[in-house]
Design an enzyme around this catalytic site. Structure first.
Site, PDB file in Angstrom:
ATOM      1  N   HIS A  70     -24.629 -31.605 -18.058  1.00 46.61           N
ATOM      2  CA  HIS A  70     -25.742 -32.795 -17.896  1.00 46.61           C
ATOM      3  C   HIS A  70     -25.788 -33.658 -19.295  1.00 46.61           C
ATOM      4  CE1 HIS A  70     -29.045 -34.861 -16.189  1.00 46.61           C
ATOM      5  NE2 HIS A  70     -29.872 -33.771 -15.970  1.00 46.61           N
ATOM      6  N   HIS A  81     -18.983 -37.738 -11.614  1.00 49.18           N
ATOM      7  CA  HIS A  81     -20.179 -37.576 -11.339  1.00 49.18           C
ATOM      8  C   HIS A  81     -20.436 -37.411 -10.040  1.00 49.18           C
ATOM      9  CE1 HIS A  81     -24.496 -39.358 -11.297  1.00 49.18           C
ATOM     10  NE2 HIS A  81     -24.550 -39.059 -12.487  1.00 49.18           N
ATOM     11  N   ASP A 125     -22.018 -41.149 -20.520  1.00 48.65           N
ATOM     12  CA  ASP A 125     -21.992 -40.366 -21.612  1.00 48.65           C
ATOM     13  C   ASP A 125     -20.642 -40.516 -22.180  1.00 48.65           C
ATOM     14  OD1 ASP A 125     -24.488 -39.299 -21.897  1.00 48.65           O
ATOM     15  OD2 ASP A 125     -24.023 -37.662 -20.643  1.00 48.65           O
TER      16      ASP A 125
HETATM   17  N1  ACO Z   1     -12.256 -33.812 -15.617  1.00 44.34           N
HETATM   18  C1  ACO Z   1     -11.228 -33.040 -14.920  1.00 44.34           C
HETATM   19  N2  ACO Z   1     -11.374 -32.720 -13.437  1.00 44.34           N
HETATM   20  C2  ACO Z   1     -12.549 -33.036 -12.700  1.00 44.34           C
HETATM   21  C3  ACO Z   1     -13.780 -33.730 -13.709  1.00 44.34           C
HETATM   22  C4  ACO Z   1     -13.361 -34.216 -15.052  1.00 44.34           C
HETATM   23  N3  ACO Z   1     -14.463 -34.373 -16.020  1.00 44.34           N
HETATM   24  N4  ACO Z   1     -14.957 -33.884 -12.947  1.00 44.34           N
HETATM   25  C5  ACO Z   1     -14.463 -33.584 -11.606  1.00 44.34           C
HETATM   26  N5  ACO Z   1     -13.227 -33.119 -11.907  1.00 44.34           N
HETATM   27  C6  ACO Z   1     -12.530 -32.236 -10.537  1.00 44.34           C
HETATM   28  C7  ACO Z   1     -12.910 -31.074 -10.488  1.00 44.34           C
HETATM   29  O1  ACO Z   1     -12.172 -30.055 -10.945  1.00 44.34           O
HETATM   30  C8  ACO Z   1     -12.646 -30.892  -8.958  1.00 44.34           C
HETATM   31  O2  ACO Z   1     -11.179 -30.640  -8.586  1.00 44.34           O
HETATM   32  P1  ACO Z   1     -10.701 -29.898  -7.221  1.00 44.34           P
HETATM   33  O3  ACO Z   1     -11.089 -30.660  -6.164  1.00 44.34           O
HETATM   34  O4  ACO Z   1      -9.162 -29.812  -7.534  1.00 44.34           O
HETATM   35  O5  ACO Z   1     -11.256 -28.662  -7.427  1.00 44.34           O
HETATM   36  C9  ACO Z   1     -13.075 -32.401  -8.249  1.00 44.34           C
HETATM   37  O6  ACO Z   1     -12.714 -33.200  -9.562  1.00 44.34           O
HETATM   38  C10 ACO Z   1     -14.297 -32.639  -7.696  1.00 44.34           C
HETATM   39  O7  ACO Z   1     -15.247 -32.252  -9.021  1.00 44.34           O
HETATM   40  P2  ACO Z   1     -16.661 -31.318  -8.575  1.00 44.34           P
HETATM   41  O8  ACO Z   1     -16.903 -30.260  -9.729  1.00 44.34           O
HETATM   42  O9  ACO Z   1     -16.798 -30.775  -7.373  1.00 44.34           O
HETATM   43  O10 ACO Z   1     -17.642 -32.513  -8.807  1.00 44.34           O
HETATM   44  P3  ACO Z   1     -19.241 -32.475  -9.159  1.00 44.34           P
HETATM   45  O11 ACO Z   1     -19.944 -33.390  -8.543  1.00 44.34           O
HETATM   46  O12 ACO Z   1     -19.605 -31.003  -8.580  1.00 44.34           O
HETATM   47  O13 ACO Z   1     -19.643 -32.360 -10.565  1.00 44.34           O
HETATM   48  C11 ACO Z   1     -19.583 -33.338 -12.704  1.00 44.34           C
HETATM   49  C12 ACO Z   1     -19.858 -33.670 -11.332  1.00 44.34           C
HETATM   50  C13 ACO Z   1     -20.491 -32.033 -13.170  1.00 44.34           C
HETATM   51  C14 ACO Z   1     -20.338 -34.596 -13.412  1.00 44.34           C
HETATM   52  C15 ACO Z   1     -18.307 -33.175 -13.165  1.00 44.34           C
HETATM   53  O14 ACO Z   1     -17.624 -34.280 -12.703  1.00 44.34           O
HETATM   54  C16 ACO Z   1     -17.988 -32.684 -14.678  1.00 44.34           C
HETATM   55  O15 ACO Z   1     -18.082 -31.729 -15.031  1.00 44.34           O
HETATM   56  N6  ACO Z   1     -17.823 -34.009 -15.566  1.00 44.34           N
HETATM   57  C17 ACO Z   1     -17.800 -33.714 -16.902  1.00 44.34           C
HETATM   58  C18 ACO Z   1     -19.101 -33.348 -17.441  1.00 44.34           C
HETATM   59  C19 ACO Z   1     -19.792 -34.765 -17.688  1.00 44.34           C
HETATM   60  O16 ACO Z   1     -19.202 -35.627 -18.133  1.00 44.34           O
HETATM   61  N7  ACO Z   1     -21.090 -34.550 -17.320  1.00 44.34           N
HETATM   62  C20 ACO Z   1     -22.004 -35.904 -17.465  1.00 44.34           C
HETATM   63  C21 ACO Z   1     -22.546 -36.245 -15.933  1.00 44.34           C
HETATM   64  S1  ACO Z   1     -23.600 -37.547 -16.019  1.00 44.34           S
HETATM   65  C22 ACO Z   1     -25.126 -37.143 -16.559  1.00 44.34           C
HETATM   66  O17 ACO Z   1     -25.562 -35.997 -16.686  1.00 44.34           O
HETATM   67  C23 ACO Z   1     -25.640 -38.319 -17.387  1.00 44.34           C
END
Ligand code: ACO
Length: 423
Positions: free
Chosen positions: A263, A302, A358
């Site tokens: 987050h 996201h 971010d």
């Molecule tokens: N890098 C690589 N793979 C990713 C990423 C990433 N940043 N984000 C998602 N994926 C992949 C997951 O592994 C998943 O793959 P799969 O289908 O093969 O299992 C798929 O994309 C879907 O991802 P989820 O984790 O289900 O997406 P979710 O909506 O639960 O998570 C989140 C969203 C937490 C933001 C995620 O994209 C992440 O961890 N990003 C990196 C952290 C980040 O930048 N957070 C900031 C968010 S913005 C904020 O809070 C202000």
């Protein structure tokens, strides 16, 4: 075409028609047909927890609006305090209202001397500023016991003003403490962002003159981070607030939720990632390792935005304005290359992963001289206005105490085994 869904319980053949209202269907209606059957929705991916008139997000179209105003227009024309007023009151302030609100905030920037001398001084010299902030916000509740009276509108307003006003003071105090530098008192002749920079940076000069480009950049970043509907920290604020805890305790809990790297800690994680990549030449290999499951591409993806995050576009442009003042960050080229490689890669395209807010904020903050540990703190300062607007709205809506259900998957009943008889 009727705006409703029909649900049939195949065990009994009974059906119920439920209207679709504001894009949702009431779970209470389902429960009439299916008592004792719960919706299994970990992480609330398909659950609307509340009705809210504050922030609108359309993840497919990449739209973000506060009280109906597009984020792009607010970022271009308004100030953070104007936006805080808008979030809290529903309308942009006129000149008199803005002057009154600014005056109120400015008069509450100081913290109790015991907070500084006794409480903050108690931390270990290398304490993380976010840990300090979380604790300090919770500790404020002990200075303002009247905050418990959440039903008193005037008391509620006063705590909202105090929290918005004192967050930069606490944030700067945590920063100065971690540097071993003396605390700077607020300078109430300065604007909100200028005062924050002054408390962060002033050394021996009688008055700190912030570079107007940097003060404006801080203001814009504060606008972009002010609210984002029902994210992890805002939901925490509402959930804790639903037990009628005082707003300082609820805000401390929201800060804690924001601290995590998934987050508000993501910009810290982005910067570490870019530093580890080290050079444009290593970008392709890094992306390959992410695709092979070795970690995440921080700053990408996201839960809601599946097209692009409108804030990321504004921040990318802002980076160039900041670099005019600070000089370019060597990490910018790595970030741009990383974005280019990821956006043309099937893995990221098929999962609809785009840069989020971010991805570039960490680079800006670093160029402005903020240590990495301060990044989540810089997020918490403006998000406080959004948390408080959401908290106040949930109280106005007389929200019931949050209490989800679970699907129990543990052991069935079994008799207690005495210690000596256990294997
Ligand atoms: N890098 C690589 N793979 C990713 C990423 C990433 N940043 N984000 C998602 N994926 C992949 C997951 O592994 C998943 O793959 P799969 O289908 O093969 O299992 C798929 O994309 C879907 O991802 P989820 O984790 O289900 O997406 P979710 O909506 O639960 O998570 C989140 C969203 C937490 C933001 C995620 O994209 C992440 O961890 N990003 C990196 C952290 C980040 O930048 N957070 C900031 C968010 S913005 C904020 O809070 C202000």
């Amino acid at each position: 075409m009727p705006e409703s869904v029909t649900v049939t319980d195949n065990r009994t053949g009974q059906s119920i028609e439920i209207p679709i209202v504001e894009g949702g269907v009431a779970a209470s209606e389902f429960s009439k047909l299916l008592p004792g059957i719960w919706f299994y929705d970990p992480a609330f991916g398909a659950t609307a927890e509340c009705e809210s008139a504050i922030t609108f997000v359309d993840g497919d179209e990449g739209i973000l609006r506060y009280r109906g105003y597009p984020i792009e227009q607010l970022a271009e024309h308004s100030t953070y305090l104007e936006v805080a007023y808008l979030l809290l009151n529903g309308e942009l302030p006129n000149e008199t209202e803005l002057a009154g609100f600014t005056e109120e905030i400015t008069r509450h920037t100081f913290i109790h001397e015991n907070m500084r001398k006794r409480f903050l001084d108690g931390f270990h010299y290398d304490a993380h500023p976010m840990g300090i902030l979380i604790s300090a916000v919770a500790a404020l509740s002990t200075f303002y016991p009247e905050a418990k009276d959440i039903s008193d509108e005037a008391a509620r307003h006063l705590q909202i003003v105090r929290l918005i006003a004192k967050m930069p003071t606490l944030a700067a105090a945590a920063h100065r403490f971690s540097l071993g530098m003396p605390f700077n008192y607020p300078d109430n002749s300065l604007s909100f962002p200028e005062n924050f920079l002054s408390m962060m940076r002033k050394v021996a000069e009688p008055r700190y003159e912030a570079d107007p480009r940097l003060a404006r950049a801080i203001d814009v970043l504060f606008i972009l981070h002010a609210d984002h509907e029902q994210n992890c920290s805002t939901t925490t604020m509402r959930v804790v607030g639903s037990s009628h805890a005082d707003p300082y305790s609820a805000t401390a809990a929201a800060c804690a939720a924001l601290y995590g790297p998934l987050h508000g800690g993501a910009n810290e994680a982005v910067l570490k990632m870019l530093t580890e990549i080290g050079s444009i030449d290593n970008v392709e290999a890094f992306v390959k390792s992410v695709k092979e499951g070795h970690g995440l591409l921080y700053g990408f993806g996201h839960r809601v935005y599946k097209n692009y995050d409108p804030r990321a576009k504004i921040v990318q442009q802002l980076a160039y304005d900041v670099f005019e003042s600070t000089g370019k960050s060597p990490l910018l080229d790595i970030a741009l290359k990383l974005e280019e490689v990821a956006l043309s890669d099937e893995y990221f395209i098929s999962r609809r992963l785009y840069p989020n807010v971010d991805f570039y904020t960490g680079i800006i903050y670093q160029a402005m001289g903020f240590p990495v540990a301060m990044f989540p703190v810089l997020f918490a300062i403006p998000r406080t206005s959004g948390w408080l607007a959401q908290w106040a709205e949930s109280l106005e809506h007389k929200a019931r105490i949050a209490r989800p259900r679970q699907l129990y998957t543990g052991a069935a009943e079994r008799p207690y085994v005495p210690l000596a008889a256990r294997a």
